[in-house]
Design an enzyme around this catalytic site. Structure first.
Site, mmCIF file in Angstrom:
data_model
loop_
_atom_site.group_PDB
_atom_site.id
_atom_site.type_symbol
_atom_site.label_atom_id
_atom_site.label_comp_id
_atom_site.label_asym_id
_atom_site.label_seq_id
_atom_site.Cartn_x
_atom_site.Cartn_y
_atom_site.Cartn_z
ATOM 1 N N GLU A 319 0.834 -1.211 0.061
ATOM 2 C CA GLU A 319 -0.030 -0.097 -0.072
ATOM 3 C C GLU A 319 0.956 1.202 -0.015
ATOM 4 O OE1 GLU A 319 -3.963 -1.330 2.468
ATOM 5 O OE2 GLU A 319 -2.402 -0.179 3.511
ATOM 6 N N CYS A 320 0.675 2.058 -0.698
ATOM 7 C CA CYS A 320 1.079 3.508 -0.984
ATOM 8 C C CYS A 320 2.718 3.332 -0.868
ATOM 9 C CB CYS A 320 0.594 4.538 0.236
ATOM 10 S SG CYS A 320 0.660 6.194 -0.254
ATOM 11 N N GLY A 321 3.110 3.876 0.429
ATOM 12 C CA GLY A 321 4.815 3.866 0.452
ATOM 13 C C GLY A 321 5.115 2.370 0.008
ATOM 14 N N THR A 410 -1.288 -0.689 -4.565
ATOM 15 C CA THR A 410 -2.185 0.416 -4.581
ATOM 16 C C THR A 410 -1.917 1.619 -3.931
ATOM 17 O OG1 THR A 410 -4.449 1.099 -4.523
ATOM 18 C CG2 THR A 410 -3.826 -0.470 -3.135
#
Length: 432
Positions: A319-321, A410
Site C-alpha cells: 500500500e502506498c509507500g 495500490t
C-alpha cells in the site's frame, strides 16, 4: 448499556491543536491512574501514534462510512466496558466532510469540546464558539478551550467574549511549549520527536489548570458486539514490514488478520532484516520510504529476501509507500533518484504538493471495501489496473489497484474490517 465518561475533541478547523489537546487530556488522566481509551475520527495513522504514546493503549479509528456505524458502536461499547475515560479526536473542522466529526458525535451523543486556536483574535473567539455550539441542535456541546493564548490579558479577553450559556473550559498558552512538529503527511512520528514524553507531560500540566482536569459526564453506549470473522486465513504466516519507513498500519487491520487465523510477524527493511523465508505473504504498508530512500536502496539482504519471496510466487500486498518501495526508482523532492527493489515496473517521484487526498471505496467480487488515499508522489508505470477505487462520496475515479505476478499494489489504504472476505482474498493472492 455500558456507561463511561466521554468527550469528543473537535475544532473550528484543521491545525487548531486537536491532537495536542487530546494527548494532553489522555496523559493527564492516565497520570491519575485512570484507564484511558482514545479514538481518532477518520483515516489517520500519525495522530494515533501520538495519542497511543499519551494514553498507553492502541488507538482505533472511528468513521461512520469507513468503519461503519455498527463497528463504531461495538468499539465504543467495548471501550466503555473497560475504560475510565473515552476520548475521541475529531478531524478537520467540526462540521467538515461527509460524514463529519459532528455526525459521529451526534450518532453516539458524545459531548464536544471545541478547541479554537486563539492567536490573532480576541472577541471574535466568542462568535466562533457560539457558532460551533449552536450550528446543529443534535450535536451535544461540552464547552470551548482556547489554544495558543499569548498572555494572561489575552486569556481574560477570550473568556469575557464567551456568550452566556456556553462553558469556557480555560486556555493553553503559547508559552507551554507543547505544540507537536509536523511534516508533509502530518505530525512527525513519535520516535523522531526528541523529548516527546516531556512535551506530553507539559501539555498534561497545562490541562490540569483548566476545568478539564476533572472527568467529563458519563455517556451511555449501546451494548453492541460484532460477530467473529470467518477463519479464512487459518495457518497463514503474514510478515509485515514495520519501522519508521513503513508504519502506517491500522491496529484494526492487524486484529482482523489474526482473528481470521493468520500469524503475524514483523521485519524491518530499514535495519536490513530479511523477510522471513517461511512467510506465506508479505504486507508492505505505507509510511515514509521517501525519507529513507538511500538506506532502503542500499539494504541488500531485505532486497534479496523480497525478490526470493516473489520468485517463489508468494503473495505481497503493498500500500502506498510499500508500493513505492517495490518499483524501479524513487525520486525524492530534491531530484535525487534512488534505485528501489524493481519488483514492479515503474518509477515514482515525490513532489511538494499533495497529489490526492480522499476517502475511497473499491468494489470487489466480495463486496465493497472502504479506505482512503493521501500521498505526495506520482507513479509512472506500464502496469494496467485490474480495478479502480472510486471517491467514497462523489463516485469519481479513484486509485488504481495493480496485480503483477503475486503482488497486489495500490495507493489506497484499505480498512480491511470493512470487508474481511476481500481482505482474505488479498492475502491468498486471489483476484478481487
Amino acid at each position: 448499556m455500558p456507561a463511561c465518561p466521554a468527550l469528543f475533541i473537535g475544532a473550528s478547523a484543521s491545525h487548531q491543536g486537536k491532537t495536542t489537546v487530546t494527548a494532553a487530556l489522555a496523559r493527564h488522566h492516565a497520570r491519575r491512574g485512570l484507564k484511558v481509551r482514545v479514538f481518532k475520527t477518520g483515516p489517520d495513522f500519525l495522530d494515533p501514534m501520538i495519542l497511543e504514546r499519551a494514553c498507553g493503549a492502541p488507538v482505533y479509528s472511528l468513521h461512520l462510512s469507513m468503519v461503519g456505524l455498527d463497528a463504531c458502536r461495538a468499539l465504543l461499547a467495548q471501550a466503555a466496558r473497560e475504560a475510565d475515560l473515552i476520548l475521541i479526536e475529531g478531524v478537520m473542522g467540526l462540521f467538515d466532510g461527509t460524514p463529519s466529526s459532528a455526525d459521529l458525535a451526534a450518532a453516539f451523543k458524545v459531548p464536544v469540546l471545541a478547541v479554537i486556536g486563539a492567536h490573532g483574535m480576541a472577541q471574535t473567539f466568542g462568535a466562533i464558539a457560539f457558532g460551533l455550539a449552536r450550528y446543529r441542535d443534535d450535536v451535544p456541546f461540552h464547552g470551548v478551550l482556547a489554544n495558543r493564548v499569548a498572555s494572561a490579558r489575552h486569556a481574560q479577553m477570550l473568556s469575557e467574549a464567551i456568550p452566556h450559556g456556553l462553558r469556557y473550559c480555560g486556555h493553553v498558552s503559547n508559552a507551554d511549549d507543547i505544540a507537536l512538529p509536523e511534516r508533509h503527511l502530518g505530525l512527525t512520528q513519535p520516535a523522531e520527536i526528541e523529548g516527546l514524553d516531556a512535551r506530553l507531560d507539559r501539555a498534561a500540566d497545562a490541562i490540569a489548570q483548566t476545568t478539564l482536569a476533572d472527568l467529563p459526564p458519563s455517556v451511555h453506549f449501546d451494548d453492541a458486539t460484532l460477530p467473529a470473522p470467518p477463519r479464512l486465513l487459518e495457518g497463514m504466516h503474514i510478515a509485515m514490514a514495520r519501522d519508521a519507513a513503513f508504519s502506517f498500519v491500522y491496529p484494526a487491520n492487524v486484529d482482523l488478520l489474526m482473528a481470521m487465523g493468520a500469524t503475524i510477524s514483523t521485519f524491518s527493511p530499514l535495519a536490513d532484516e530479511p523477510a522471513p523465508r517461511d512467510a506465506h505473504a508479505l504486507y508492505l504498508p505505507g509510511g515514509y520510504p521517501e525519507l529513507h530512500a538511500a538506506t532502503l536502496a542500499a539494504n541488500a539482504r531485505t532486497r534479496a529476501s523480497i525478490a526470493e519471496h516473489v520468485a517463489r510466487g508468494n503473495t505481497v500486498v503493498a500500500e502506498c509507500g510499500g508500493m513505492l518501495y517495490l518499483v524501479e526508482t524513487l525520486t525524492d523532492v530534491e531530484g535525487e533518484k534512488h534505485a528501489m527493489l524493481g519488483v514492479l515496473p515503474g518509477d515514482a517521484a515525490m513532489q511538494r504538493r499533495l497529489s490526492r487526498l480522499a476517502m475511497q471505496r473499491v468494489d470487489t467480487t466480495h463486496g465493497t471495501m472502504m479506505g482512503h488515499t493521501f500521498h505526495y508522489s506520482t507513479l509512472a508505470t506500464p502496469m494496467q489496473p485490474v480495478l479502480h477505487a472510486s471517491h467514497a462520496t462523489t463516485g469519481t475515479t479513484g486509485e488504481a489497484l495493480y496485480r503483477h505476478g503475486p503482488v497486489t499494489a495500490t495507493y489506497m489504504h484499505a480498512y480491511w474490517p470493512s470487508n474481511p472476505a476481500a481482505a482474505a482474498a488479498l492475502f491468498r493472492g486471489e483476484l478481487l
